[in-house]
Enzyme design. Structure first.
Site, mmCIF file in Angstrom:
data_model
loop_
_atom_site.group_PDB
_atom_site.id
_atom_site.type_symbol
_atom_site.label_atom_id
_atom_site.label_comp_id
_atom_site.label_asym_id
_atom_site.label_seq_id
_atom_site.Cartn_x
_atom_site.Cartn_y
_atom_site.Cartn_z
ATOM 1 N N SER A 189 0.835 -1.199 0.000
ATOM 2 C CA SER A 189 0.000 0.000 0.000
ATOM 3 C C SER A 189 0.882 1.267 0.000
ATOM 4 O O SER A 189 1.733 1.401 -0.880
ATOM 5 C CB SER A 189 -0.944 -0.064 1.204
ATOM 6 N N ASP A 341 -10.003 -3.175 -5.693
ATOM 7 C CA ASP A 341 -9.128 -2.254 -4.966
ATOM 8 C C ASP A 341 -9.099 -0.939 -5.724
ATOM 9 O O ASP A 341 -8.802 -0.922 -6.920
ATOM 10 C CB ASP A 341 -7.713 -2.866 -4.914
ATOM 11 N N HIS A 371 -8.108 -4.823 -1.200
ATOM 12 C CA HIS A 371 -6.966 -4.071 -0.696
ATOM 13 C C HIS A 371 -6.696 -4.400 0.785
ATOM 14 O O HIS A 371 -7.626 -4.641 1.543
ATOM 15 C CB HIS A 371 -7.230 -2.571 -0.833
#
Ligand SMILES: *[C@@H]1O[C@H](CO)[C@@H](O)[C@H](O)[C@H]1NC(C)=O
Ligand SMILES: *[C@@H]1O[C@H](CO)[C@@H](O)[C@H](O)[C@H]1NC(C)=O
Ligand SMILES: *[C@@H]1O[C@H](CO)[C@@H](O)[C@H](O)[C@H]1NC(C)=O
Ligand SMILES: *[C@@H]1O[C@H](CO)[C@@H](O)[C@H](O)[C@H]1NC(C)=O
Length: 401
Positions: A189, A341, A371
């Site tokens: 991320s 995501d 995600h």
């Protein structure tokens, strides 16, 4: 009686929310994902309310929850775990106990958390780094970089660059018996954002040019200049990562001025004179046809927001903002992306741009992926998907590092 009624009311709202939460059909363990997603949504609503009544800042609720999951540095039969610092920047080191037959590989690991929360000491990351160390016989360095809003851009990046350069010194590599030709930098991320930027900066630094063998980016965020890519449109309401929550929190890395969040939400945050950057993230050029679907490209509105922050134009904030010549010669790249995501398209755009200039990219895309799953490998909310991503990433390292 009043308290019970309140609890009952709250549970009903939670349940209704849960039942109502639409989630994609092919997701594994749909109820667990739905429940986690609901908790995040409810927390976000509460955070907005708390901020409005002056109780606490929006982001505080998330950063506080993350600290609950911090664990001590505990060595086990295979790995020695130590908290130390590289010139005042805290790091957690994982050193395999097994006597190596030859010098060891190493992984520099950068955690996610939208630049505002999380730590390499959070249980899921601690576990990931420990497992990586054990499986590969690798030295793993988790970086506890400074977080926004207390330390805005470029503090987090500076810490990561500093730790990486410190570690890459000959004397430090020798101390930990690391093979200088087998070093990977990884991040998930926003950790992926930082890992990609550190890799670019080091690649363009003659002193460190050949020191990173590979970068591994797990559902990374790679740009925020266009907040209306097809994946933002399709997955803006989650699951797990929500457009409004992400932009609210991510904007704190740039400024505490909340008008940035509003401008980001409207995709009207970029200043006049920044149009030349949009060719680097133009999804109508870089996205595979399959993901363009029937979305229509609309150019972001420039110069509408009257404040302007130079950071928004800075490629050290978002690695997609560099030109092609700065992407050339980047090391072997592993990118893992998830279908459901809102950051999905960042990965696809980066992959196209990297391959266009001849960088070797290994891409694994999880059709049923959401995600953040790598952070759900502990406790009752653990997801099969989290273990799957972890194992795919470690397997790739075993084969390639
Ligand atoms: C130590 O490594 C062995 C072999 O990989 C594994 O079976 C064992 O579970 C590990 N111990 C811990 C505490 O992780
Ligand atoms: C984005 O790409 C489309 C199609 O190739 C093109 O029409 C448009 O001018 C591009 N926009 C920018 C800002 O580069
Ligand atoms: C920007 O615009 C807002 C309202 O549109 C106004 O309140 C603010 O004073 C303006 N700021 C500057 C620096 O011009
Ligand atoms: C790419 O960017 C670098 C650094 O900003 C600059 O020196 C170089 O001239 C640019 N190359 C091209 C082809 O635009």
């Amino acid at each position: 009686m009043g308290y019970k009624t309140l609890c009952f009311g709250f549970s009903c709202i939670l349940l209704a929310y849960c039942l109502y939460s639409p989630i994609p059909e092919n997701i594994e363990e749909p109820w667990k994902v739905r429940f986690t997603d609901t908790l995040i949504k409810v927390a976000s609503h509460m955070a907005i309310l708390f901020e409005k009544i002056g109780l606490m800042k929006y982001e505080k609720i998330f950063s506080t929850v993350a600290t609950f999951y911090i664990v001590q540095a505990v060595s086990d039969e295979n790995v020695t775990v130590i908290d130390t610092d590289f010139n005042n920047i805290p790091v957690r080191l994982y050193l395999p106990k097994r006597k190596p037959q030859r010098e060891r590989p190493a992984v520099i690991s950068i955690h996610g958390g939208i630049f505002v929360f999380g730590s390499c000491k959070v249980e899921a990351h601690d576990n990931l780094n420990r497992l990586t160390s054990n499986k590969l016989g690798a030295v793993v360095v988790g970086i506890d970089y400074r977080l926004a809003p207390q330390y805005p851009f470029p503090a987090a990046l500076e810490d990561c660059v500093y730790v990486t350069k410190f570690f890459l010194q000959d004397k430090v590599l020798a101390k930990y018996r690391v093979d200088p030709s087998r070093i990977c930098i990884m991040g998930d991320s926003s950790g992926g954002t930082l890992a990609a930027t550190v890799t670019q900066l080091l690649r363009n630094d003659p002193e460190f040019k050949h020191r990173i063998k590979a970068q591994a980016l797990i559902y990374p965020g790679l740009q925020m200049i266009d907040t209306f890519l097809p994946s933002h449109r399709e997955y803006g309401h989650g699951p797990i990562l929500h457009r409004e929550m992400m932009l609210r929190v991510a904007s704190l890395y740039v400024t505490k001025d909340s008008s940035l969040t509003q401008a980001l939400l409207r995709n009207e945050h970029m200043p006049e004179g920044s149009r030349h950057l949009f060719k680097f993230v133009n999804w109508s050029d870089f996205l595979p046809e399959k993901y363009k679907k029937n979305h229509v490209y609309t150019e972001p509105v420039l110069g509408k927001w009257n404040a302007s922050y130079p950071a928004l134009l800075d490629s050290r904030l978002f690695p997609l903002l560099v030109n092609d010549s700065q992407l050339q010669n980047l090391p072997l790249t592993y990118i893992l992306s998830c279908e459901h995501d809102l950051l999905r398209d960042d990965s696809f755009i980066y992959i196209t741009r990297l391959r266009n200039v001849g960088v070797q990219v290994i891409h694994e895309h999880i059709e049923e992926g959401v995600h953040g799953a790598l952070s759900f490998t502990m406790g009752t909310l653990a997801l099969h998907l989290g273990f799957k991503i972890r194992d795919m990433y470690i397997h790739w390292l075993e084969e390639n590092l």
